[in-house]
Design a protein around this motif. Structure first.
Motif, PDB file in Angstrom:
ATOM      1  N   UNK A 157      44.311 -26.378 -29.625  1.00  0.00           N
ATOM      2  CA  UNK A 157      44.120 -25.804 -30.958  1.00  0.00           C
ATOM      3  C   UNK A 157      45.232 -24.823 -31.315  1.00  0.00           C
ATOM      4  N   UNK A 158      45.581 -23.911 -30.404  1.00  0.00           N
ATOM      5  CA  UNK A 158      46.623 -22.935 -30.688  1.00  0.00           C
ATOM      6  C   UNK A 158      48.003 -23.578 -30.751  1.00  0.00           C
ATOM      7  N   UNK A 159      48.238 -24.568 -29.900  1.00  0.00           N
ATOM      8  CA  UNK A 159      49.508 -25.285 -29.959  1.00  0.00           C
ATOM      9  C   UNK A 159      49.654 -25.978 -31.313  1.00  0.00           C
ATOM     10  N   UNK A 161      48.190 -25.029 -34.158  1.00  0.00           N
ATOM     11  CA  UNK A 161      48.437 -23.979 -35.161  1.00  0.00           C
ATOM     12  C   UNK A 161      49.899 -23.538 -35.142  1.00  0.00           C
ATOM     13  N   UNK A 162      50.468 -23.482 -33.958  1.00  0.00           N
ATOM     14  CA  UNK A 162      51.854 -23.042 -33.824  1.00  0.00           C
ATOM     15  C   UNK A 162      52.819 -24.039 -34.463  1.00  0.00           C
ATOM     16  N   UNK A 163      52.648 -25.328 -34.182  1.00  0.00           N
ATOM     17  CA  UNK A 163      53.580 -26.314 -34.733  1.00  0.00           C
ATOM     18  C   UNK A 163      53.388 -26.467 -36.235  1.00  0.00           C
ATOM     19  N   UNK A 164      52.164 -26.310 -36.727  1.00  0.00           N
ATOM     20  CA  UNK A 164      51.934 -26.346 -38.176  1.00  0.00           C
ATOM     21  C   UNK A 164      52.673 -25.195 -38.852  1.00  0.00           C
ATOM     22  N   UNK A 165      52.602 -24.015 -38.251  1.00  0.00           N
ATOM     23  CA  UNK A 165      53.284 -22.852 -38.822  1.00  0.00           C
ATOM     24  C   UNK A 165      54.797 -23.067 -38.852  1.00  0.00           C
ATOM     25  N   UNK A 166      55.349 -23.541 -37.738  1.00  0.00           N
ATOM     26  CA  UNK A 166      56.788 -23.810 -37.702  1.00  0.00           C
ATOM     27  C   UNK A 166      57.183 -24.864 -38.737  1.00  0.00           C
ATOM     28  N   UNK A 167      56.408 -25.965 -38.796  1.00  0.00           N
ATOM     29  CA  UNK A 167      56.747 -27.068 -39.699  1.00  0.00           C
ATOM     30  C   UNK A 167      56.615 -26.670 -41.161  1.00  0.00           C
ATOM     31  N   UNK A 168      55.776 -25.682 -41.441  1.00  0.00           N
ATOM     32  CA  UNK A 168      55.608 -25.196 -42.814  1.00  0.00           C
ATOM     33  C   UNK A 168      56.719 -24.242 -43.220  1.00  0.00           C
ATOM     34  N   UNK A 169      57.510 -23.800 -42.233  1.00  0.00           N
ATOM     35  CA  UNK A 169      58.622 -22.877 -42.502  1.00  0.00           C
ATOM     36  C   UNK A 169      59.871 -23.346 -41.750  1.00  0.00           C
ATOM     37  N   UNK A 170      60.355 -24.567 -42.009  1.00  0.00           N
ATOM     38  CA  UNK A 170      61.491 -25.084 -41.242  1.00  0.00           C
ATOM     39  C   UNK A 170      62.726 -24.206 -41.369  1.00  0.00           C
ATOM     40  N   UNK A 171      63.402 -24.043 -40.237  1.00  0.00           N
ATOM     41  CA  UNK A 171      64.661 -23.307 -40.113  1.00  0.00           C
ATOM     42  C   UNK A 171      64.510 -21.792 -40.293  1.00  0.00           C
ATOM     43  N   UNK A 172      63.315 -21.305 -40.558  1.00  0.00           N
ATOM     44  CA  UNK A 172      63.125 -19.856 -40.610  1.00  0.00           C
ATOM     45  C   UNK A 172      62.921 -19.331 -39.189  1.00  0.00           C
ATOM     46  N   UNK A 198      53.365 -20.778 -24.994  1.00  0.00           N
ATOM     47  CA  UNK A 198      52.917 -21.797 -25.947  1.00  0.00           C
ATOM     48  C   UNK A 198      54.100 -22.566 -26.534  1.00  0.00           C
ATOM     49  N   UNK A 199      55.174 -21.866 -26.851  1.00  0.00           N
ATOM     50  CA  UNK A 199      56.366 -22.542 -27.366  1.00  0.00           C
ATOM     51  C   UNK A 199      56.906 -23.508 -26.318  1.00  0.00           C
ATOM     52  N   UNK A 200      56.949 -23.058 -25.066  1.00  0.00           N
ATOM     53  CA  UNK A 200      57.445 -23.908 -23.982  1.00  0.00           C
ATOM     54  C   UNK A 200      56.608 -25.187 -23.861  1.00  0.00           C
ATOM     55  N   UNK A 201      55.287 -25.063 -23.959  1.00  0.00           N
ATOM     56  CA  UNK A 201      54.412 -26.226 -23.817  1.00  0.00           C
ATOM     57  C   UNK A 201      54.557 -27.187 -24.999  1.00  0.00           C
ATOM     58  N   UNK A 202      54.597 -26.630 -26.217  1.00  0.00           N
ATOM     59  CA  UNK A 202      54.732 -27.481 -27.402  1.00  0.00           C
ATOM     60  C   UNK A 202      56.068 -28.213 -27.384  1.00  0.00           C
ATOM     61  N   UNK A 203      57.131 -27.485 -27.070  1.00  0.00           N
ATOM     62  CA  UNK A 203      58.460 -28.095 -27.002  1.00  0.00           C
ATOM     63  C   UNK A 203      58.485 -29.237 -25.985  1.00  0.00           C
ATOM     64  N   UNK A 204      57.881 -28.998 -24.826  1.00  0.00           N
ATOM     65  CA  UNK A 204      57.861 -30.023 -23.788  1.00  0.00           C
ATOM     66  C   UNK A 204      57.078 -31.254 -24.200  1.00  0.00           C
ATOM     67  N   UNK A 205      55.952 -31.059 -24.885  1.00  0.00           N
ATOM     68  CA  UNK A 205      55.131 -32.198 -25.311  1.00  0.00           C
ATOM     69  C   UNK A 205      55.842 -33.020 -26.381  1.00  0.00           C
ATOM     70  N   UNK A 206      56.528 -32.362 -27.298  1.00  0.00           N
ATOM     71  CA  UNK A 206      57.259 -33.094 -28.332  1.00  0.00           C
ATOM     72  C   UNK A 206      58.397 -33.907 -27.720  1.00  0.00           C
ATOM     73  N   UNK A 207      59.095 -33.327 -26.778  1.00  0.00           N
ATOM     74  CA  UNK A 207      60.202 -34.048 -26.141  1.00  0.00           C
ATOM     75  C   UNK A 207      59.687 -35.167 -25.238  1.00  0.00           C
ATOM     76  N   UNK A 208      58.543 -34.949 -24.588  1.00  0.00           N
ATOM     77  CA  UNK A 208      57.971 -35.998 -23.741  1.00  0.00           C
ATOM     78  C   UNK A 208      57.568 -37.211 -24.565  1.00  0.00           C
ATOM     79  N   UNK A 209      57.258 -36.989 -25.858  1.00  0.00           N
ATOM     80  CA  UNK A 209      56.874 -38.090 -26.748  1.00  0.00           C
ATOM     81  C   UNK A 209      58.094 -38.790 -27.338  1.00  0.00           C
ATOM     82  N   UNK A 210      59.277 -38.338 -26.969  1.00  0.00           N
ATOM     83  CA  UNK A 210      60.497 -38.996 -27.439  1.00  0.00           C
ATOM     84  C   UNK A 210      61.202 -38.268 -28.562  1.00  0.00           C
TER      85      UNK A 210
END
Length: 229
Positions: A157-159, A161-172, A198-210
């Motif tokens: 859930x928190x991961x 929320x984190x990626x939604x926040x980042x994606x809603x504010x790209x490059x900020x 949390x950033x480390x885990x989200x980053x790793x999961x996105x990269x693991x998915x290609x």
């Protein structure tokens, strides 16, 4: 999933585009001529149309004109990318003057078309279903689903929320302190290491998915989401 309508009378082109966009995580429907394209726009409400100019019967420019003048049964600002074997400047100018969002000349790279689709959708903003599309990243808030390069990514859930926040504010760029306030609603009882983990885990999961390395670390400052075109 974001629906893309591909309009082309050449079955090889339709198959090629259909496969590439499906692999990128989009739902793809097809039409073989202009009249069928107008019917599908009215019935299916696609988020974007990939439109060939050289169509039998109702031509591509006539279809585009119908969309932009509100006679297509679709939103007048419906994003349209033109595909054409006509590389001349005149055809390109006419297409863009009529309101095309992009223009790609055949033969083209399917991967480049997918990148153009992502770019146009990103400029158009969230699709009607409320989805967030940034580069190869697609987020569906209603179902709490995250997709990257067409592959679903399982997040807590928190991961999410984190990626939604980042994606809603790209490059900020956001500091860890700011992320604690926005995502965890507190910067007092949680340490900044919580954000780092949390950033480390989200980053790793996105990269693991290609996916590419999208969450960038700005040394001494914080993090931002970089979105490749």
């Amino acid at each position: 999933m974001t629906r893309i309508l591909v309009v082309d009378d050449d079955p090889r082109i339709r198959s090629l585009v259909h496969r590439q966009l499906s692999e990128a995580g989009y739902e793809v429907t097809e039409a073989t001529d202009g009249r069928a394209a107008l019917e599908r726009m009215a019935d299916e409400a696609p988020a974007l149309v990939v439109l060939d100019l050289s169509l039998p019967g109702v031509g591509g420019l006539d279809v585009l004109r119908a969309v932009r003048t509100g006679r297509a049964g679709a939103a007048e600002d419906l994003p349209v990318i033109i595909l054409s074997g006509r590389g001349g400047e005149t055809d390109r100018i006419v297409g863009l003057d009529l309101g095309a969002d992009d223009y790609l000349v055949k033969p083209f790279s399917p991967a480049e078309l997918a990148a153009r689709v992502r770019s146009v959708l990103r400029r158009a903003g969230p699709d009607p279903a409320g989805c967030i599309v940034n580069g190869p990243l697609r987020i569906e808030p209603a179902t709490h689903e995250v997709w990257v390069e067409g592959s679903r990514v399982e997040l807590t859930a928190k991961e999410f929320d984190l990626i939604v926040f980042f994606a809603s504010h790209p490059r900020q760029v956001f500091t860890r302190h700011q992320l604690l306030q926005h995502i965890w609603k507190s910067a007092e009882w949680l340490g900044e290491a919580t954000v780092t983990e949390h950033v480390h885990r989200v980053r790793g999961k996105l990269q693991a998915a290609g996916g590419p390395r999208m969450i960038r670390t700005i040394r001494g400052v914080g993090y931002s989401l970089d979105v490749p075109v």
